[in-house]
Design an enzyme around this catalytic site. Structure first.
Site, PDB file in Angstrom:
ATOM      1  N   ASP A 145       0.803  -1.240   0.000  1.00 49.24           N
ATOM      2  CA  ASP A 145       0.000   0.000   0.000  1.00 49.24           C
ATOM      3  C   ASP A 145       0.833   1.287   0.000  1.00 49.24           C
ATOM      4  O   ASP A 145       0.289   2.367  -0.205  1.00 49.24           O
ATOM      5  CB  ASP A 145      -0.968  -0.002   1.197  1.00 49.24           C
ATOM      6  CG  ASP A 145      -0.263  -0.178   2.545  1.00 49.24           C
ATOM      7  OD1 ASP A 145      -0.874  -0.765   3.462  1.00 49.24           O
ATOM      8  OD2 ASP A 145       0.909   0.252   2.670  1.00 49.24           O
TER       9      ASP A 145
ATOM     10  N   SER B   9       0.104 -12.102  10.495  1.00 48.99           N
ATOM     11  CA  SER B   9      -0.312 -13.415  11.002  1.00 48.99           C
ATOM     12  C   SER B   9       0.835 -14.415  10.902  1.00 48.99           C
ATOM     13  O   SER B   9       0.772 -15.509  11.438  1.00 48.99           O
ATOM     14  CB  SER B   9      -1.510 -13.915  10.185  1.00 48.99           C
ATOM     15  OG  SER B   9      -1.174 -13.903   8.801  1.00 48.99           O
TER      16      SER B   9
ATOM     17  N   CYS C  23       8.393  -1.383 -24.904  1.00 46.04           N
ATOM     18  CA  CYS C  23       8.243  -2.422 -25.932  1.00 46.04           C
ATOM     19  C   CYS C  23       6.795  -2.671 -26.331  1.00 46.04           C
ATOM     20  O   CYS C  23       6.517  -3.518 -27.172  1.00 46.04           O
ATOM     21  CB  CYS C  23       8.884  -3.721 -25.445  1.00 46.04           C
ATOM     22  SG  CYS C  23       7.942  -4.516 -24.133  1.00 46.04           S
TER      23      CYS C  23
ATOM     24  N   CYS D 137       9.683  -7.006 -20.815  1.00 46.58           N
ATOM     25  CA  CYS D 137      10.999  -6.397 -20.568  1.00 46.58           C
ATOM     26  C   CYS D 137      11.134  -5.980 -19.108  1.00 46.58           C
ATOM     27  O   CYS D 137      12.177  -5.432 -18.718  1.00 46.58           O
ATOM     28  CB  CYS D 137      11.219  -5.204 -21.494  1.00 46.58           C
ATOM     29  SG  CYS D 137      10.296  -3.743 -21.021  1.00 46.58           S
TER      30      CYS D 137
ATOM     31  N   GLY E  36       1.642  -6.613  13.267  1.00 50.31           N
ATOM     32  CA  GLY E  36       0.466  -6.729  12.416  1.00 50.31           C
ATOM     33  C   GLY E  36       0.572  -7.750  11.307  1.00 50.31           C
ATOM     34  O   GLY E  36       0.107  -7.521  10.194  1.00 50.31           O
TER      35      GLY E  36
ATOM     36  N   HIS F 166       6.871  -7.631  -1.143  1.00 52.84           N
ATOM     37  CA  HIS F 166       5.827  -8.119  -2.063  1.00 52.84           C
ATOM     38  C   HIS F 166       5.422  -7.071  -3.097  1.00 52.84           C
ATOM     39  O   HIS F 166       4.335  -7.137  -3.678  1.00 52.84           O
ATOM     40  CB  HIS F 166       4.613  -8.608  -1.252  1.00 52.84           C
ATOM     41  CG  HIS F 166       4.948  -9.764  -0.362  1.00 52.84           C
ATOM     42  ND1 HIS F 166       4.176 -10.109   0.718  1.00 52.84           N
ATOM     43  CD2 HIS F 166       5.970 -10.639  -0.389  1.00 52.84           C
ATOM     44  CE1 HIS F 166       4.732 -11.158   1.317  1.00 52.84           C
ATOM     45  NE2 HIS F 166       5.809 -11.502   0.677  1.00 52.84           N
TER      46      HIS F 166
HETATM   47  C1  BV8 Z   1       7.654 -17.846  -3.036  1.00 55.07           C
HETATM   48  C2  BV8 Z   1       1.072  -9.337  -2.563  1.00 55.07           C
HETATM   49  C3  BV8 Z   1       9.239 -19.143  -4.309  1.00 55.07           C
HETATM   50  C4  BV8 Z   1      -0.163  -9.547  -3.358  1.00 55.07           C
HETATM   51  C5  BV8 Z   1       1.372 -11.315  -1.144  1.00 55.07           C
HETATM   52  C6  BV8 Z   1       6.989 -22.408   2.835  1.00 55.07           C
HETATM   53  C7  BV8 Z   1       5.995 -23.006   3.539  1.00 55.07           C
HETATM   54  C8  BV8 Z   1       4.656 -22.954   3.049  1.00 55.07           C
HETATM   55  C9  BV8 Z   1       4.320 -22.284   1.885  1.00 55.07           C
HETATM   56  C10 BV8 Z   1       5.318 -21.687   1.199  1.00 55.07           C
HETATM   57  C11 BV8 Z   1       6.636 -21.761   1.657  1.00 55.07           C
HETATM   58  N1  BV8 Z   1       7.389 -21.064   0.781  1.00 55.07           N
HETATM   59  C12 BV8 Z   1       6.597 -20.586  -0.216  1.00 55.07           C
HETATM   60  C13 BV8 Z   1       5.337 -20.951   0.023  1.00 55.07           C
HETATM   61  C14 BV8 Z   1       4.200 -20.612  -0.769  1.00 55.07           C
HETATM   62  C15 BV8 Z   1       3.645 -19.221  -0.416  1.00 55.07           C
HETATM   63  C16 BV8 Z   1       3.131 -19.142   1.000  1.00 55.07           C
HETATM   64  O1  BV8 Z   1       3.775 -18.658   1.909  1.00 55.07           O
HETATM   65  N2  BV8 Z   1       1.891 -19.606   1.149  1.00 55.07           N
HETATM   66  C17 BV8 Z   1       1.242 -19.503   2.481  1.00 55.07           C
HETATM   67  C18 BV8 Z   1      -0.175 -19.033   2.285  1.00 55.07           C
HETATM   68  C19 BV8 Z   1       1.276 -20.818   3.170  1.00 55.07           C
HETATM   69  N3  BV8 Z   1       4.657 -18.193  -0.599  1.00 55.07           N
HETATM   70  C20 BV8 Z   1       4.822 -17.698  -1.863  1.00 55.07           C
HETATM   71  O2  BV8 Z   1       4.204 -18.089  -2.832  1.00 55.07           O
HETATM   72  C21 BV8 Z   1       5.868 -16.612  -2.004  1.00 55.07           C
HETATM   73  N4  BV8 Z   1       6.707 -16.897  -3.135  1.00 55.07           N
HETATM   74  O3  BV8 Z   1       7.852 -18.455  -2.006  1.00 55.07           O
HETATM   75  O4  BV8 Z   1       8.336 -18.053  -4.238  1.00 55.07           O
HETATM   76  C22 BV8 Z   1       8.401 -20.348  -4.205  1.00 55.07           C
HETATM   77  C23 BV8 Z   1       7.276 -20.403  -5.000  1.00 55.07           C
HETATM   78  C24 BV8 Z   1       6.480 -21.551  -4.880  1.00 55.07           C
HETATM   79  C25 BV8 Z   1       6.763 -22.577  -3.965  1.00 55.07           C
HETATM   80  C26 BV8 Z   1       7.942 -22.481  -3.202  1.00 55.07           C
HETATM   81  C27 BV8 Z   1       8.755 -21.340  -3.312  1.00 55.07           C
HETATM   82  C28 BV8 Z   1       5.189 -15.262  -2.344  1.00 55.07           C
HETATM   83  C29 BV8 Z   1       4.307 -14.820  -1.241  1.00 55.07           C
HETATM   84  C30 BV8 Z   1       3.832 -13.384  -1.501  1.00 55.07           C
HETATM   85  C31 BV8 Z   1       2.427 -13.365  -2.050  1.00 55.07           C
HETATM   86  N5  BV8 Z   1       1.928 -11.984  -2.138  1.00 55.07           N
HETATM   87  N6  BV8 Z   1       0.974 -10.012  -1.275  1.00 55.07           N
HETATM   88  C32 BV8 Z   1      -1.409  -9.053  -2.639  1.00 55.07           C
HETATM   89  O5  BV8 Z   1      -1.267  -8.259  -1.681  1.00 55.07           O
HETATM   90  O6  BV8 Z   1      -2.492  -9.421  -3.077  1.00 55.07           O
HETATM   91  S1  BV8 Z   1       1.156 -12.124   0.373  1.00 55.07           S
HETATM   92  C33 BV8 Z   1       0.007 -11.144   1.252  1.00 55.07           C
HETATM   93  O7  BV8 Z   1      -0.582 -12.023   2.163  1.00 55.07           O
HETATM   94  C34 BV8 Z   1       0.588 -10.032   2.088  1.00 55.07           C
HETATM   95  O8  BV8 Z   1       1.627  -9.371   1.441  1.00 55.07           O
HETATM   96  C35 BV8 Z   1       1.049 -10.786   3.330  1.00 55.07           C
HETATM   97  O9  BV8 Z   1       2.301 -11.389   3.125  1.00 55.07           O
HETATM   98  C36 BV8 Z   1       0.011 -11.884   3.425  1.00 55.07           C
HETATM   99  C37 BV8 Z   1      -1.069 -11.507   4.405  1.00 55.07           C
HETATM  100  O10 BV8 Z   1      -0.522 -11.677   5.670  1.00 55.07           O
HETATM  101  P1  BV8 Z   1      -0.528 -10.442   6.716  1.00 55.07           P
HETATM  102  O11 BV8 Z   1       0.033  -9.231   6.086  1.00 55.07           O
HETATM  103  O12 BV8 Z   1       0.083 -10.967   7.935  1.00 55.07           O
HETATM  104  O13 BV8 Z   1      -2.090 -10.145   6.918  1.00 55.07           O
HETATM  105  P2  BV8 Z   1      -3.189 -11.045   7.657  1.00 55.07           P
HETATM  106  O14 BV8 Z   1      -4.495 -10.457   7.302  1.00 55.07           O
HETATM  107  O15 BV8 Z   1      -2.946 -12.490   7.422  1.00 55.07           O
HETATM  108  O16 BV8 Z   1      -2.917 -10.779   9.215  1.00 55.07           O
HETATM  109  C38 BV8 Z   1      -3.117  -9.485   9.723  1.00 55.07           C
HETATM  110  C39 BV8 Z   1      -2.646  -9.541  11.164  1.00 55.07           C
HETATM  111  O17 BV8 Z   1      -2.747  -8.217  11.699  1.00 55.07           O
HETATM  112  C40 BV8 Z   1      -3.500 -10.462  12.044  1.00 55.07           C
HETATM  113  O18 BV8 Z   1      -2.637 -11.248  12.848  1.00 55.07           O
HETATM  114  C41 BV8 Z   1      -4.310  -9.483  12.904  1.00 55.07           C
HETATM  115  O19 BV8 Z   1      -4.550  -9.992  14.197  1.00 55.07           O
HETATM  116  C42 BV8 Z   1      -3.363  -8.297  12.963  1.00 55.07           C
HETATM  117  N7  BV8 Z   1      -3.998  -6.982  13.208  1.00 55.07           N
HETATM  118  C43 BV8 Z   1      -5.255  -6.590  12.881  1.00 55.07           C
HETATM  119  N8  BV8 Z   1      -5.450  -5.284  13.288  1.00 55.07           N
HETATM  120  C44 BV8 Z   1      -4.271  -4.871  13.859  1.00 55.07           C
HETATM  121  C45 BV8 Z   1      -3.347  -5.954  13.795  1.00 55.07           C
HETATM  122  N9  BV8 Z   1      -2.088  -5.872  14.282  1.00 55.07           N
HETATM  123  C46 BV8 Z   1      -1.724  -4.672  14.858  1.00 55.07           C
HETATM  124  N10 BV8 Z   1      -2.559  -3.598  14.933  1.00 55.07           N
HETATM  125  C47 BV8 Z   1      -3.833  -3.660  14.457  1.00 55.07           C
HETATM  126  N11 BV8 Z   1      -4.620  -2.589  14.562  1.00 55.07           N
HETATM  127 ZN    ZN Z   2       8.299  -3.795 -22.033  1.00 48.56          ZN
END
Ligand code: BV8
Ligand code: ZN
Length: 244
Positions: free
Chosen positions: A111, A195, A156, A137, A193, A126
């Protein structure tokens, strides 16, 4: 009148912060929640859009299958973001740049609110929703806050895609490695913030912990990382970070 509970910060954390030179902050969607940015999880359910769980619509597979739909999803989120502002948590982290000799802000958020709060050199693991990149490209294109996004690559002429990391896609070259290097060298690591379910981002606090850093979580709920933290400050990031 909203009661702001002063978080019970341990003397140890205060001491370590008083002596710290190198501090790393890993943030997730929760740090932007008080700005009105919806989180992905919370309250037990996962965000869906048009019936698709976000991990499906935000995936490399979906990009290959249906780029226009993926653009629609990010256009919709950009529209939501347009009127939102950084909150007290973003501002506190930005102030820490003057407080610690070496502050590293690593975010999973796309964001851009850390930068708008004044944080410099933010490591965007991310990507960023305000950028597009050429699918051929890889030239990066700014998406203006007002007006429409560019239609094709100015270099391109090929199609553009959101300049964000989708599930199944690798992170920007060097971003994670730089974060890991700083995590291994920091004295205090804050996990704010998130999970802690998405990798490799969630491995950064583990790297910091293994290297002897004091790891402190800030979150109103327990997470997958809580058990591996030296201190858990339960509450909203805006309240807690402002009190630190
Ligand atoms: C990759 C951009 C090589 C797009 C995002 C190892 C183990 C298991 C799985 C994997 C692994 N390695 C790779 C994987 C696969 C995958 C993965 O992790 N899957 C998960 C679901 C199990 N990872 C990938 O694919 C990564 N790439 O590893 O490439 C590879 C490829 C394939 C296989 C192997 C290796 C790429 C991951 C990035 C994806 N893109 N974002 C978009 O935004 O749409 S991820 C996106 O989701 C966010 O960026 C962030 O990372 C995630 C969300 O999590 P949070 O930000 O923590 O948000 P969430 O809502 O879950 O939690 C909010 C928290 O805030 C809560 O705890 C809540 O209580 C708290 N909260 C609420 N209010 C407040 C607060 N805290 C404080 N104050 C408040 N007021
Ligand atoms: Zn291009």
């Amino acid at each position: 009148m909203q009661t702001v509970t002063t978080p019970n910060i341990s003397a140890e954390l205060r001491q370590r912060l008083a002596n710290a030179k190198r501090v790393l902050v890993l943030t997730g969607a929760g740090v932007s929640a008080e700005s009105g940015v919806p989180t992905f999880r919370g309250g037990g359910n996962t965000a869906t859009w048009k019936g698709l769980p976000f991990e499906v619509i935000s995936s490399g597979t979906m990009l290959e299958r249906n780029l226009p739909l993926v653009w629609e999803w990010f256009d919709y989120r950009r529209e939501t973001l347009r009127s939102l502002k950084p909150n007290a948590a973003h501002e506190a982290i930005a102030r820490w740049q003057e407080r610690f000799a070496e502050l590293t802000v690593v975010t999973q958020n796309i964001d851009g609110l850390h930068q708008r709060a004044g944080s410099r050199h933010v490591v965007e693991l991310h990507g960023n929703i305000w950028r597009a990149r050429c699918a051929v490209c890889r030239l990066s294109h700014e998406i203006p806050a007002a007006g429409t996004r560019p239609g094709a690559c100015e270099e391109c002429g090929n199609a553009l895609r959101p300049d964000v990391v989708l599930f199944g896609e690798i992170l920007p070259a060097g971003a994670f490695e730089f974060g890991a290097q700083r995590a291994a060298a920091c004295e205090v690591c804050f996990v704010v913030g998130t999970s802690g379910l998405v990798y490799p981002a969630a491995s950064l606090p583990e790297i910091a912990k293994a290297a002897g850093a004091f790891v402190c979580e800030v979150n109103p709920e327990r997470t997958a990382l809580s058990d591996r933290c030296d201190e858990v400050l339960t509450g909203k990031a805006g309240d807690i970070l402002s009190a630190l």
